[in-house]
Design a protein around this motif. Structure first.
Motif, PDB file in Angstrom:
ATOM      1  N   TYR A 181      -5.962   5.578  -7.116  1.00 32.11           N
ATOM      2  CA  TYR A 181      -5.133   4.710  -6.275  1.00 32.11           C
ATOM      3  C   TYR A 181      -5.466   3.237  -6.545  1.00 32.11           C
ATOM      4  O   TYR A 181      -4.586   2.388  -6.658  1.00 32.11           O
ATOM      5  CB  TYR A 181      -5.344   5.037  -4.798  1.00 32.11           C
ATOM      6  CG  TYR A 181      -4.486   4.204  -3.880  1.00 32.11           C
ATOM      7  CD1 TYR A 181      -3.183   4.592  -3.589  1.00 32.11           C
ATOM      8  CD2 TYR A 181      -4.962   3.018  -3.332  1.00 32.11           C
ATOM      9  CE1 TYR A 181      -2.383   3.814  -2.768  1.00 32.11           C
ATOM     10  CE2 TYR A 181      -4.170   2.237  -2.514  1.00 32.11           C
ATOM     11  CZ  TYR A 181      -2.880   2.642  -2.231  1.00 32.11           C
ATOM     12  OH  TYR A 181      -2.083   1.865  -1.423  1.00 32.11           O
TER      13      TYR A 181
ATOM     14  N   LEU B  47       0.828  -1.217   0.000  1.00 31.12           N
ATOM     15  CA  LEU B  47       0.000   0.000   0.000  1.00 31.12           C
ATOM     16  C   LEU B  47       0.858   1.262   0.000  1.00 31.12           C
ATOM     17  O   LEU B  47       0.514   2.256  -0.638  1.00 31.12           O
ATOM     18  CB  LEU B  47      -0.942   0.006   1.209  1.00 31.12           C
ATOM     19  CG  LEU B  47      -1.963  -1.140   1.271  1.00 31.12           C
ATOM     20  CD1 LEU B  47      -2.748  -1.084   2.576  1.00 31.12           C
ATOM     21  CD2 LEU B  47      -2.902  -1.101   0.069  1.00 31.12           C
ATOM     22  N   ALA B  48       1.975   1.217   0.712  1.00 28.93           N
ATOM     23  CA  ALA B  48       2.861   2.387   0.770  1.00 28.93           C
ATOM     24  C   ALA B  48       3.592   2.574  -0.567  1.00 28.93           C
ATOM     25  O   ALA B  48       3.671   3.696  -1.090  1.00 28.93           O
ATOM     26  CB  ALA B  48       3.865   2.237   1.910  1.00 28.93           C
ATOM     27  N   PHE B  49       4.118   1.481  -1.119  1.00 28.19           N
ATOM     28  CA  PHE B  49       4.752   1.574  -2.447  1.00 28.19           C
ATOM     29  C   PHE B  49       3.742   2.133  -3.453  1.00 28.19           C
ATOM     30  O   PHE B  49       4.066   3.000  -4.271  1.00 28.19           O
ATOM     31  CB  PHE B  49       5.213   0.180  -2.921  1.00 28.19           C
ATOM     32  CG  PHE B  49       6.491  -0.332  -2.281  1.00 28.19           C
ATOM     33  CD1 PHE B  49       7.657   0.432  -2.288  1.00 28.19           C
ATOM     34  CD2 PHE B  49       6.552  -1.607  -1.712  1.00 28.19           C
ATOM     35  CE1 PHE B  49       8.846  -0.061  -1.717  1.00 28.19           C
ATOM     36  CE2 PHE B  49       7.728  -2.098  -1.141  1.00 28.19           C
ATOM     37  CZ  PHE B  49       8.871  -1.321  -1.148  1.00 28.19           C
TER      38      PHE B  49
ATOM     39  N   ALA C 149       8.865   3.648  -6.584  1.00 26.71           N
ATOM     40  CA  ALA C 149       8.250   4.200  -5.376  1.00 26.71           C
ATOM     41  C   ALA C 149       9.325   4.739  -4.436  1.00 26.71           C
ATOM     42  O   ALA C 149       9.238   5.854  -3.924  1.00 26.71           O
ATOM     43  CB  ALA C 149       7.418   3.124  -4.678  1.00 26.71           C
TER      44      ALA C 149
ATOM     45  N   LEU D 117       1.125   4.024  -2.976  1.00 30.35           N
ATOM     46  CA  LEU D 117       0.827   5.452  -2.827  1.00 30.35           C
ATOM     47  C   LEU D 117       1.891   6.294  -3.531  1.00 30.35           C
ATOM     48  O   LEU D 117       1.571   7.256  -4.234  1.00 30.35           O
ATOM     49  CB  LEU D 117       0.731   5.857  -1.348  1.00 30.35           C
ATOM     50  CG  LEU D 117       0.421   7.351  -1.156  1.00 30.35           C
ATOM     51  CD1 LEU D 117      -0.960   7.726  -1.715  1.00 30.35           C
ATOM     52  CD2 LEU D 117       0.510   7.761   0.312  1.00 30.35           C
TER      53      LEU D 117
END
Lengths: 294, 294
Positions: B256, A199-201, B282, A203
């Motif tokens: 997203y 989820l962080a990657f 990322a 974003l």
């Protein structure tokens, strides 16, 4: 707890943050008489010697494993098969092997493929949950595992003596040891670690799609910084982890998307009450967790 | 920068972390001679007096606004309409009004509805990007805004004098002030703040759907803690923010999800190279941002 006897020879394969900290913790407890390091980078191994993390750089696998009491596999999880294949012919009958891989079913599959039944009696799959932003032996520290969780996922054929020995050594490092089936481990980690990384990657990549990401990010605050901290993790390491635990992770992503759709409906229908209830439920679970966690 | 003249009378509506810190910063710079607080909770207002954050608790809006130089709206953004309606009849011709709302188009819509054109000449919509886990006046501190971003989104009818005055006061607080259209502000914040909050709340709710969330969370580590920190934010406050910026936020959630689907395909097809490239992209954007941010 019975008195833990010292290891005459400890072999660390992959002398980075995880392997180096394990070596330092056992040495400072007086439980590792001689520590041999195995690694790809000569420069890094030399550094491990200078720091006093290891006593000897292995010249070859056979001599490194000769009369080893314990072998700790702490290289990137993607190298597990290759390393197991290399060590298998040289393992002594009573050498205990344990590892630090972030996924366990794939490590066990590799063990079943490459290690003899005799070696598997002494193989204790494990996962210390103690990452850090830093990596490498220079970041190693003897108290890295203090109050951290270590999950062991023994095979049916793993001997209880080997489990107990590895368990005691981790406890000496200050860790809290739990046992669970490998499948449970991989489900739990998919939900609480691998999914958040995805989820962080995502974003960051979502933002990189906008026309001027730098302008957008100029105003990002501390909430954003903390949320995305894990997006600075090693791409190579996380590639390996996500592929190794791909089935469980894909299931988690699916379920997460369903939950996200719930919020989309709430927002679309302007449902203030449901929105506050949704956020409150999230906060309650987190606050409950914080209260109970160490 | 020209010499900033002191405010003879500063009115803070909503004396919490944001309003209290603004008052403290201006007082410690010697720029607020008399500070009047307006608030719902008598206990909180009394506390603000005891802490020296304000000098006087307003008995009513009319007397609070009498000869006020600056009114700072720092109550929850959901109360904006109600407060604007209440202050509108009592604003003096030269009183400057500014606010701290996390969304700007809805605040401007409220201003257009409730404030006279004369009052809007002196209305400077603003947003200090300086949240904190704590809230309330007890968490207020004069250096909260030091090196923080403040975005001002003036109306076409806002006078340049009013903009300059508010800009100078924020700079005195140590903030870095930027001007942009309200629509741009709301897009940027939807992407870098509101979306991450939605994602963190959703992760907690996703986990709460599992049969034994406590068991799952037992092994959650520091990465999880940081990722979900913003899920401990105030449900009431975030309900208001998300509803106020709902169109931009829904668009961000859609985009997203598209980006998340890209990762699902990569994982489903076991594409190691694409996965590492995805994670690297990322990380690069985040590292680049960290390097350039304050």
């Amino acid at each position: 707890m019975t008195q833990t006897t010292a290891l005459n020879k400890l072999v660390i394969i992959g002398v980075g943050l995880i392997g180096g900290s394990f070596a330092q913790a056992l040495r400072s407890a007086g439980l590792a008489k001689h520590i041999v390091g195995v690694g790809r980078s000569q420069k890094n191994m030399q550094y491990a010697i200078e720091l006093g993390v290891i006593d000897e750089i292995a010249s070859d696998i056979a001599s490194a494993l000769h009369h080893a009491d314990l072998v700790f596999l702490a290289m990137p999880v993607g190298q597990t098969k290759r390393i197991m294949e290399k060590i298998a012919p040289h393992l002594h009958a009573d050498t205990i092997v344990t590892d630090a891989g972030s996924t366990k079913q794939d490590v066990i599959a590799a063990a079943r493929h490459y290690l003899s039944m005799q070696s598997r009696h002494h193989f204790v799959p494990g996962h210390p949950i103690a990452g850090a932003e830093q990596s490498g032996v220079q970041a190693a520290q003897p108290d890295l595992y203090l109050n951290k969780h270590v999950i062991l996922t023994p095979l049916p054929e793993t001997s209880s003596d080997a489990i107990e020995r590895v368990c005691q050594l981790w406890q000496v490092c200050g860790a809290r040891v739990s046992l669970m089936p490998a499948n449970d481990h991989d489900q739990v980690l998919a939900a609480t670690s691998h999914l958040p990384h995805i989820l962080a990657f995502t974003l960051m990549n979502h933002l990189s799609n906008t026309s001027q990401p730098e302008n957008m990010l100029r105003f990002a605050g501390s909430g954003f910084r903390d949320f995305t901290r894990i997006a600075s993790s090693s791409p190579e390491m996380w590639r390996d982890i996500c592929l190794a635990n791909r089935a469980a992770l894909l299931k988690q992503i699916d379920m997460y998307q369903d939950e996200l759709k719930v919020l989309q409906v709430i927002l679309s229908t302007n449902d203030a009450e449901a929105l506050e209830e949704n956020f409150s439920r999230a906060r309650s679970l987190r606050d409950e967790w914080l209260k109970n966690s160490i």
